[in-house]
Design an enzyme around this catalytic site. Structure first.
Site, PDB file in Angstrom:
ATOM      1  N   GLU A  34       9.150   1.148  11.246  1.00  0.00           N
ATOM      2  CA  GLU A  34      10.245   2.081  10.918  1.00  0.00           C
ATOM      3  C   GLU A  34       9.645   3.478  11.014  1.00  0.00           C
ATOM      4  OE1 GLU A  34      13.357   1.321  10.254  1.00  0.00           O
ATOM      5  OE2 GLU A  34      13.412  -0.742   9.495  1.00  0.00           O
ATOM      6  N   CYS A  81      13.529  10.256   7.422  1.00  0.00           N
ATOM      7  CA  CYS A  81      13.418   9.752   8.798  1.00  0.00           C
ATOM      8  C   CYS A  81      14.737   9.884   9.529  1.00  0.00           C
ATOM      9  CB  CYS A  81      12.950   8.308   8.785  1.00  0.00           C
ATOM     10  SG  CYS A  81      14.000   7.256   7.790  1.00  0.00           S
ATOM     11  N   GLU A 114       9.931  15.792  15.772  1.00  0.00           N
ATOM     12  CA  GLU A 114      10.341  15.633  14.379  1.00  0.00           C
ATOM     13  C   GLU A 114       9.620  16.698  13.551  1.00  0.00           C
ATOM     14  OE1 GLU A 114       8.885  12.234  12.112  1.00  0.00           O
ATOM     15  OE2 GLU A 114      10.944  11.858  11.490  1.00  0.00           O
ATOM     16  N   LYS A 169       0.875  -1.180   0.000  1.00  0.00           N
ATOM     17  CA  LYS A 169       0.000   0.000   0.000  1.00  0.00           C
ATOM     18  C   LYS A 169       0.911   1.228   0.000  1.00  0.00           C
ATOM     19  CE  LYS A 169      -1.890   3.068   1.928  1.00  0.00           C
ATOM     20  NZ  LYS A 169      -1.705   4.487   1.516  1.00  0.00           N
TER      21      LYS A 169
HETATM   22  P1  NAD Z   1       2.137   8.495   7.731  1.00  0.00           P
HETATM   23  O1  NAD Z   1       2.278   7.651   8.934  1.00  0.00           O
HETATM   24  O2  NAD Z   1       1.097   9.540   7.720  1.00  0.00           O
HETATM   25  O3  NAD Z   1       1.850   7.592   6.434  1.00  0.00           O
HETATM   26  C1  NAD Z   1       2.665   6.511   6.087  1.00  0.00           C
HETATM   27  C2  NAD Z   1       1.828   5.469   5.359  1.00  0.00           C
HETATM   28  O4  NAD Z   1       0.829   4.995   6.256  1.00  0.00           O
HETATM   29  C3  NAD Z   1       1.086   5.997   4.127  1.00  0.00           C
HETATM   30  O5  NAD Z   1       1.089   4.995   3.130  1.00  0.00           O
HETATM   31  C4  NAD Z   1      -0.322   6.188   4.656  1.00  0.00           C
HETATM   32  O6  NAD Z   1      -1.314   6.080   3.653  1.00  0.00           O
HETATM   33  C5  NAD Z   1      -0.442   5.036   5.632  1.00  0.00           C
HETATM   34  N1  NAD Z   1      -1.472   5.226   6.659  1.00  0.00           N
HETATM   35  C6  NAD Z   1      -1.980   6.393   7.138  1.00  0.00           C
HETATM   36  N2  NAD Z   1      -2.951   6.125   8.049  1.00  0.00           N
HETATM   37  C7  NAD Z   1      -3.044   4.786   8.163  1.00  0.00           C
HETATM   38  C8  NAD Z   1      -3.834   3.908   8.961  1.00  0.00           C
HETATM   39  N3  NAD Z   1      -4.743   4.374   9.814  1.00  0.00           N
HETATM   40  N4  NAD Z   1      -3.631   2.574   8.842  1.00  0.00           N
HETATM   41  C9  NAD Z   1      -2.690   2.087   7.996  1.00  0.00           C
HETATM   42  N5  NAD Z   1      -1.935   2.864   7.196  1.00  0.00           N
HETATM   43  C10 NAD Z   1      -2.098   4.206   7.285  1.00  0.00           C
HETATM   44  O7  NAD Z   1       3.578   9.073   7.507  1.00  0.00           O
HETATM   45  P2  NAD Z   1       4.044  10.110   6.428  1.00  0.00           P
HETATM   46  O8  NAD Z   1       3.684  11.466   6.871  1.00  0.00           O
HETATM   47  O9  NAD Z   1       3.606   9.670   5.073  1.00  0.00           O
HETATM   48  O10 NAD Z   1       5.640   9.883   6.491  1.00  0.00           O
HETATM   49  C11 NAD Z   1       6.415  10.605   7.327  1.00  0.00           C
HETATM   50  C12 NAD Z   1       6.825   9.791   8.545  1.00  0.00           C
HETATM   51  O11 NAD Z   1       7.462   8.563   8.144  1.00  0.00           O
HETATM   52  C13 NAD Z   1       7.863  10.513   9.354  1.00  0.00           C
HETATM   53  O12 NAD Z   1       7.577  10.404  10.726  1.00  0.00           O
HETATM   54  C14 NAD Z   1       9.152   9.781   9.024  1.00  0.00           C
HETATM   55  O13 NAD Z   1      10.146   9.894   9.981  1.00  0.00           O
HETATM   56  C15 NAD Z   1       8.681   8.395   8.862  1.00  0.00           C
HETATM   57  N6  NAD Z   1       9.637   7.609   8.059  1.00  0.00           N
HETATM   58  C16 NAD Z   1      10.387   6.668   8.685  1.00  0.00           C
HETATM   59  C17 NAD Z   1      11.336   5.942   7.977  1.00  0.00           C
HETATM   60  C18 NAD Z   1      12.186   4.906   8.654  1.00  0.00           C
HETATM   61  O14 NAD Z   1      12.784   4.108   7.961  1.00  0.00           O
HETATM   62  N7  NAD Z   1      12.287   4.879   9.981  1.00  0.00           N
HETATM   63  C19 NAD Z   1      11.503   6.178   6.616  1.00  0.00           C
HETATM   64  C20 NAD Z   1      10.729   7.147   6.000  1.00  0.00           C
HETATM   65  C21 NAD Z   1       9.791   7.850   6.745  1.00  0.00           C
END
Ligand code: NAD
Length: 480
Positions: free
Chosen positions: A250, A284, A382, A175
């Site tokens: 992650e 991240c 963050e 997804k």
């Molecule tokens: P997000 O959590 O809003 O979304 C990430 C994914 O989760 C998207 O595909 C989104 O559609 C999905 N999602 C949203 N709500 C959901 C739910 N209720 N159930 C299941 N899936 C759902 O994050 P974002 O804003 O897209 O990304 C930024 C965040 O990701 C930051 O906090 C960043 O640090 C983190 N990140 C971490 C890593 C790592 O490897 N540790 C890498 C990249 C990004």
């Protein structure tokens, strides 16, 4: 685009979302609509999970490890052949400068090469046991694995997560993020071309609260890999608990780089700044806190200020230092943080947005903030934008306390020529990766990656990920 952007990819075919709904994909460089994408939801996820299960019972489940490896390796070769197309797509979709997008496409190929080569190299053990027994272990796939990825590094995160899962023989349902999913769609088409059997990799684009939540709640998913925010990670872990399935999280970070008085400042400087502004700070493992020892504080701050003032921000295709943020919402979050600069804290340098940057792009000039209290929200939360805070320290103990003084623990950088101090800090810092006199080690497909604390748990990348995407079965045979 050589594939259907407004469809799901299920059981080896492009299909419309059952409810027929679509979403619009925005180009963050100018606010225009790139194309429509499918708005998958619960019934599409169910169809994809069933296709994955069928693949495990079919050709994919029966395939030898060496054959799986050949297909994954071929996927890597095909990614390399299309590297420029993929880079353009990612740059347009995520807003990242073309050079960075190209590096991400090359990394995706590297993941497929690495995991393609690893498929037949994960072995079980024999265990000496009681007289009359032969005991051995086998590593088996979990079964159907769900992969939820964010918008900031789609290609890299798909490579590390789906690549490792396929290597171990799982069947995946992916997804991608609703903000950026073009390269996820391109990648499944490449997988099909490489001969990956139908159902081994399925993609359902859509909203997190619909397709994402449906995937985490599905009772026939055996493992979840989630990369994203702490808030959503909490929901994903709760959903995994409900079905008693393992989950890799992650999540975010507030990663420090600690610069001691004896450091090579010229060597450190590009890492200090790039690790904060790469991908407009939407990384991240971004280094959002720079800890400087008192003896070099003034000199190093002046060096960082000069570098910041030279940073140019503009559209992805202009390939400058920094692109736009992903969305208007993300820009509001970042500017909200910048409005909290107060007390002794001061913005000491900003980059500049080029004059011909499109008005509807989501641009923020990078900001370097000095004099921030280690406990302030700017130094704790963050921000996920091109913003770094500088904190002064006197002693090694103080540096460790500040470095470990957030809820996160993803990555840390240490700059010192003192070998004993390097070793002490590498032990004392609470984070999943520690870099000594560098930061990020060039990405390192081979290097296990993951968090401590609220940065998450479980490891992806490297050989370690293969253990996470498989489960040990112990066989004890009594033969007398
Ligand atoms: P997000 O959590 O809003 O979304 C990430 C994914 O989760 C998207 O595909 C989104 O559609 C999905 N999602 C949203 N709500 C959901 C739910 N209720 N159930 C299941 N899936 C759902 O994050 P974002 O804003 O897209 O990304 C930024 C965040 O990701 C930051 O906090 C960043 O640090 C983190 N990140 C971490 C890593 C790592 O490897 N540790 C890498 C990249 C990004």
């Amino acid at each position: 685009m050589w594939f259907d952007t407004d469809k799901c990819f299920i059981a080896g075919e492009w299909v419309d979302a059952i409810a027929g709904q679509v979403l619009e994909l925005e180009n963050p460089s100018d606010g225009s609509v790139i194309c429509k994408i499918a708005r998958g939801e619960v019934t599409d996820i169910d169809r994809a999970v069933k296709a994955a299960r069928a693949a495990l019972h079919g050709d994919w489940g029966k395939m030898s490890a060496v054959e799986r490896g050949r297909i994954l390796t071929k996927m890597g070769i095909l990614v390399l052949e299309r590297v420029d197309e993929l880079a353009k797509m990612e740059a347009q979709d995520v807003g990242k400068p073309l050079t960075q997008a190209r590096a991400d496409a090359v990394a995706l190929a590297r993941y497929m090469e690495f995991y393609g080569g690893a498929c037949d190299k994960v072995h079980g053990e024999t265990i000496p046991y009681l007289d009359g027994y032969t005991v051995y272990t086998m590593r088996e796939p979990h079964g159907v694995t769900g992969h939820i990825v964010p918008w900031n590094y789609p290609m890299q995160i798909i490579g590390r997560s789906v690549g490792a899962a396929l290597a171990m023989g799982n069947a995946c349902v992916l997804k991608p993020a609703e903000e950026a999913c073009l390269t996820a769609l391109a990648f499944v088409d490449i997988a099909r071309e490489a001969g990956l059997p139908a159902g081994a990799l399925n993609v359902v684009p859509g909203l997190g609260s619909e397709a994402g939540a449906a995937l985490t709640a599905h009772p026939d998913v055996n493992h979840l890999s989630f990369t994203g925010s702490v808030g959503v990670g909490t929901l994903v872990q709760a959903a995994a608990a409900n079905n008693i399935v393992p989950v890799t999280l992650e999540l975010g970070g507030k990663s420090p780089q600690i610069v001691f008085d004896d450091a090579d400042l010229d060597a450190a400087l590009p890492f200090l700044v790039n690790a904060g502004v790469q991908n407009a700070g939407q990384t991240c493992s971004a280094s959002s806190r720079i800890l400087m020892q008192a003896g070099i504080y003034d000199k190093l701050l002046a060096m960082m200020v000069a570098k910041y003032e030279a940073l140019k921000v503009g559209p992805a295709e202009a390939d400058l230092n920094v692109g736009p943020l992903i969305s208007g919402r993300q820009k509001d979050i970042v500017t909200g943080f910048l409005s909290q600069v107060e007390g002794n804290a001061k913005v000491v340098a900003r980059g500049s947005i080029v004059s011909d940057a499109p008005a509807n792009g989501h641009y923020v000039a990078p900001a370097l903030i000095a004099g921030v209290e280690a406990s302030h929200a700017l130094a704790q939360d963050e921000i996920f934008g091109p913003v770094q805070v500088v904190i002064r320290f006197e002693t090694e103990e103080e540096a460790i306390a500040i470095a470990n003084g957030t809820d996160y623990g993803l990555v840390a950088g240490i700059w010192t020529r003192d070998g004993a101090r390097q070793m002490r800090l590498a032990k004392a810092i609470r984070s999943g990766q520690v870099f000594i006199n560098n930061y990020g080690a060039g990405g390192g497909v081979e290097l296990p990656f993951g968090g401590m604390g609220k940065s998450g748990h479980g490891r992806e990348k490297g050989f370690e990920a293969l253990y996470g995407f498989s489960v040990v079965k112990t066989v004890a045979a009594f033969h007398g």
